[in-house]
Design a protein around this motif. Structure first.
Motif, PDB file in Angstrom:
ATOM      1  N   THR A   1      18.299  24.669  68.193  1.00  0.00           N
ATOM      2  CA  THR A   1      17.614  23.586  68.901  1.00  0.00           C
ATOM      3  C   THR A   1      17.427  24.023  70.350  1.00  0.00           C
ATOM      4  O   THR A   1      18.190  24.837  70.862  1.00  0.00           O
ATOM      5  N   THR A   2      16.409  23.495  70.974  1.00  0.00           N
ATOM      6  CA  THR A   2      16.071  23.868  72.342  1.00  0.00           C
ATOM      7  C   THR A   2      16.020  22.616  73.194  1.00  0.00           C
ATOM      8  O   THR A   2      15.501  21.589  72.764  1.00  0.00           O
ATOM      9  N   TYR A   3      16.585  22.716  74.395  1.00  0.00           N
ATOM     10  CA  TYR A   3      16.522  21.606  75.335  1.00  0.00           C
ATOM     11  C   TYR A   3      16.512  22.164  76.753  1.00  0.00           C
ATOM     12  O   TYR A   3      16.789  23.345  76.970  1.00  0.00           O
ATOM     13  N   GLU A   4      16.150  21.311  77.690  1.00  0.00           N
ATOM     14  CA  GLU A   4      16.103  21.692  79.096  1.00  0.00           C
ATOM     15  C   GLU A   4      17.350  21.181  79.798  1.00  0.00           C
ATOM     16  O   GLU A   4      17.782  20.050  79.565  1.00  0.00           O
ATOM     17  N   ARG A   5      17.911  22.015  80.663  1.00  0.00           N
ATOM     18  CA  ARG A   5      19.051  21.596  81.482  1.00  0.00           C
ATOM     19  C   ARG A   5      18.999  22.342  82.808  1.00  0.00           C
ATOM     20  O   ARG A   5      18.946  23.570  82.820  1.00  0.00           O
ATOM     21  N   ASP A   6      19.017  21.585  83.876  1.00  0.00           N
ATOM     22  CA  ASP A   6      18.985  22.151  85.224  1.00  0.00           C
ATOM     23  C   ASP A   6      17.836  23.138  85.396  1.00  0.00           C
ATOM     24  O   ASP A   6      17.992  24.216  85.980  1.00  0.00           O
ATOM     25  N   GLY A   7      16.675  22.779  84.849  1.00  0.00           N
ATOM     26  CA  GLY A   7      15.489  23.619  84.994  1.00  0.00           C
ATOM     27  C   GLY A   7      15.467  24.848  84.108  1.00  0.00           C
ATOM     28  O   GLY A   7      14.584  25.684  84.238  1.00  0.00           O
ATOM     29  N   LYS A   8      16.419  24.957  83.207  1.00  0.00           N
ATOM     30  CA  LYS A   8      16.485  26.104  82.303  1.00  0.00           C
ATOM     31  C   LYS A   8      16.276  25.653  80.869  1.00  0.00           C
ATOM     32  O   LYS A   8      16.713  24.573  80.476  1.00  0.00           O
ATOM     33  N   THR A   9      15.670  26.503  80.081  1.00  0.00           N
ATOM     34  CA  THR A   9      15.529  26.253  78.650  1.00  0.00           C
ATOM     35  C   THR A   9      16.748  26.832  77.955  1.00  0.00           C
ATOM     36  O   THR A   9      17.061  28.018  78.115  1.00  0.00           O
ATOM     37  N   ILE A  10      17.441  25.984  77.225  1.00  0.00           N
ATOM     38  CA  ILE A  10      18.669  26.382  76.528  1.00  0.00           C
ATOM     39  C   ILE A  10      18.407  26.367  75.024  1.00  0.00           C
ATOM     40  O   ILE A  10      17.801  25.433  74.499  1.00  0.00           O
ATOM     41  N   HIS A  11      18.891  27.399  74.338  1.00  0.00           N
ATOM     42  CA  HIS A  11      18.800  27.493  72.880  1.00  0.00           C
ATOM     43  C   HIS A  11      20.222  27.487  72.331  1.00  0.00           C
ATOM     44  O   HIS A  11      21.045  28.297  72.749  1.00  0.00           O
ATOM     45  N   ARG A  12      20.500  26.570  71.418  1.00  0.00           N
ATOM     46  CA  ARG A  12      21.826  26.476  70.816  1.00  0.00           C
ATOM     47  C   ARG A  12      21.693  26.147  69.339  1.00  0.00           C
ATOM     48  O   ARG A  12      20.792  25.431  68.917  1.00  0.00           O
ATOM     49  N   ALA A  13      22.653  26.622  68.580  1.00  0.00           N
ATOM     50  CA  ALA A  13      22.747  26.213  67.176  1.00  0.00           C
ATOM     51  C   ALA A  13      23.190  24.751  67.144  1.00  0.00           C
ATOM     52  O   ALA A  13      24.038  24.329  67.937  1.00  0.00           O
ATOM     53  N   ARG A  14      22.607  23.986  66.246  1.00  0.00           N
ATOM     54  CA  ARG A  14      23.007  22.585  66.092  1.00  0.00           C
ATOM     55  C   ARG A  14      24.512  22.495  65.818  1.00  0.00           C
ATOM     56  O   ARG A  14      25.183  21.614  66.334  1.00  0.00           O
ATOM     57  N   SER A  15      25.029  23.430  65.027  1.00  0.00           N
ATOM     58  CA  SER A  15      26.450  23.407  64.692  1.00  0.00           C
ATOM     59  C   SER A  15      27.324  23.597  65.943  1.00  0.00           C
ATOM     60  O   SER A  15      28.425  23.044  66.010  1.00  0.00           O
ATOM     61  N   THR A  16      26.853  24.349  66.920  1.00  0.00           N
ATOM     62  CA  THR A  16      27.595  24.520  68.173  1.00  0.00           C
ATOM     63  C   THR A  16      27.674  23.198  68.921  1.00  0.00           C
ATOM     64  O   THR A  16      28.743  22.807  69.411  1.00  0.00           O
ATOM     65  N   ILE A  17      26.561  22.504  69.018  1.00  0.00           N
ATOM     66  CA  ILE A  17      26.526  21.216  69.719  1.00  0.00           C
ATOM     67  C   ILE A  17      27.402  20.195  68.997  1.00  0.00           C
ATOM     68  O   ILE A  17      28.186  19.479  69.631  1.00  0.00           O
ATOM     69  N   LEU A  18      27.313  20.150  67.694  1.00  0.00           N
ATOM     70  CA  LEU A  18      28.124  19.206  66.918  1.00  0.00           C
ATOM     71  C   LEU A  18      29.613  19.511  67.048  1.00  0.00           C
ATOM     72  O   LEU A  18      30.425  18.609  67.259  1.00  0.00           O
ATOM     73  N   GLY A  19      29.970  20.785  66.948  1.00  0.00           N
ATOM     74  CA  GLY A  19      31.376  21.166  67.108  1.00  0.00           C
ATOM     75  C   GLY A  19      31.884  20.844  68.503  1.00  0.00           C
ATOM     76  O   GLY A  19      32.999  20.342  68.668  1.00  0.00           O
ATOM     77  N   GLN A  20      31.064  21.100  69.509  1.00  0.00           N
ATOM     78  CA  GLN A  20      31.455  20.798  70.883  1.00  0.00           C
ATOM     79  C   GLN A  20      31.634  19.295  71.070  1.00  0.00           C
ATOM     80  O   GLN A  20      32.516  18.865  71.811  1.00  0.00           O
TER      81      GLN A  20
END
Length: 169
Positions: free
Chosen positions: A108-127
């Motif tokens: 999944t991709t999202y913006e944070r502090d002007g940067k484009t971040i790419h993360r696995a959904r499983s990483t976000i869910l685990g976090q």
């Protein structure tokens, strides 16, 4: 997708997070407002700020997974009514995270502090699970440091969830 059938272990982890979060907020609701201002030594965040952060982050995880949230009226609580509002938001976000956990893993991709971040959904869910656990423990520790034993972490472990759901002994 119904996660309870597709991945019962993951579903149990999200049920635990929601149950443990609800317990902590119920305990905080019973405390005097001054308890929400307590801090650990050399830590600028109070119990109330940590509680607000836990909920704000849960909403952030939901949005990082591509879902719009309608409520983002966060406030650092100073009384029972404000804790109740945070508890309601937390419950809503926890339910959404549990639902989102049933979707296939992907980047999944999202913006944070002007940067484009790419993360696995499983990483976000685990976090999301790890993050909530960490902050529940911080809240319990700060309160205990000040002689308030309102949050018993042993009461909200995985065994406690099993007992609460009737799946214990």
């Amino acid at each position: 997708m119904d996660i309870s059938n597709s991945n019962p272990t993951l579903d149990r982890l999200f049920r635990h997070m929601a149950w443990a979060n609800a317990y902590v907020f119920a305990q905080l609701k019973e405390l005097p407002g001054e308890a929400l201002d307590l801090k650990a030594p050399k830590n600028e965040w109070s119990v109330g700020k940590i509680a607000e952060h836990l909920v704000r982050a849960a909403g952030f995880y939901v949005t990082r997974l591509g879902r719009e949230i309608t409520s983002n009226n966060y406030v650092i609580p100073s009384n029972s009514a404000e804790i109740s509002r945070l508890a309601q938001l937390c419950s809503e976000f926890d339910a959404q995270l549990r639902e989102l956990a049933g979707e296939p893993d992907a980047i999944t991709t999202y913006e944070r502090d002007g940067k484009t971040i790419h993360r696995a959904r499983s990483t976000i869910l685990g976090q999301s699970i790890h993050h909530a656990t960490e902050h529940r423990a911080q809240i319990a520790g700060i309160l205990a440091l000040h002689g308030i034993n309102a949050v018993d972490l042993d009461a909200i472990d995985m065994w406690g969830l099993g007992d609460a759901e009737g799946l214990g002994e």
